[in-house]
Design an enzyme around this catalytic site. Sequence first.
Site, PDB file in Angstrom:
ATOM      1  CD  GLU A  67      -1.120  -0.429   3.724  1.00  0.00           C
ATOM      2  OE1 GLU A  67      -2.299  -0.051   3.692  1.00  0.00           O
ATOM      3  OE2 GLU A  67      -0.621  -1.015   4.700  1.00  0.00           O
ATOM      4  CG  LEU A 124      -5.525   0.493   7.793  1.00  0.00           C
ATOM      5  CD1 LEU A 124      -5.313  -0.001   9.213  1.00  0.00           C
ATOM      6  CD2 LEU A 124      -5.522   2.011   7.773  1.00  0.00           C
TER       7      LEU A 124
END
Length: 286
Positions: free
Chosen positions: A182, A206
């Site tokens: 990410e 996340l």
Amino acid sequence: MSRIVYVNGEYLPEAEAKISVFDRGFLMADGVYEVTSVLDGKLVDFDGHAKRLDRSLTELDMANPVTMDDLLAIHRELILKNDLKEGGIYLQITRGAPADRDFAFPDPAETPSSIVLFTQEKNLANAPAAQTGISVISIDDLRWARRDIKTVQLLYPSMGKMMAKKAGADDAWMVEDGLVTEGTSNNAYIVKGGKIITRQLSNDILHGITRAAVLRLAKEAQMEVEERGFTIEEAKESDEAFVTSATTFVQPVVRIDEAEVGEGKPGRIALRLREIYIDEARKKAI
Ligand code: PLP
């Protein structure tokens, strides 16, 4: 501008708010956080953020010092007290301040969790970066292995941001075992042949609240979505790229390392998703 912030049950001018030097958030990064965006003075996806907070606390065996109803009331009170129209509310809960520094967790009956909230004014819906797109560099992902918990251990993401700055870019995409995990503070996506590709949920990333909303909206708009990892090489050869987070919504990525993505300008699908997302966020904000 002096803000009114919330600290352990009190609303105070920011200069008067205090946390102990023994607070485990300060000494051990033993804390979790959430950032909820505010549009038109209202909270976007409060429920999603509250649920993820609860999960982060449970995973770390940390007590929540307030009820979820109180949490909503505090968010709303801060919006009112600071006359916040657009921006975000930062919330942090730590394992509190025991009598001394110690690796072992303190007994929660003796050491209550600390809680801090403050407002951040920011232009979200008309952010210039959404029009121009951002550039990212790729870096190794050197974070711990529980990135699904939203902890305040943000040193490596901060270092990644600085590496990007030094390279003249806006942000960094982190890579592990050859696949993009990410961005430093956002989820990463590419688009190829009309299909939106983003890494599947696991402990490696996340679980973005914006990600969940954007993927749902994409499917509702009959767009094809594939949840799988992708390489930086695949990203450089994709038609579009973008990131999502609570405060950037959907932000196009136009450059990855030295390569332009697609035509080097914000892609059609990213801009469409941004529009649909903001539209729904405004309608459903509370
Ligand atoms: N990934 C990381 C590492 C983040 O720090 C964030 C937000 O701070 C996100 C993804 C996006 O999550 P959300 O959409 O819930 O803001």
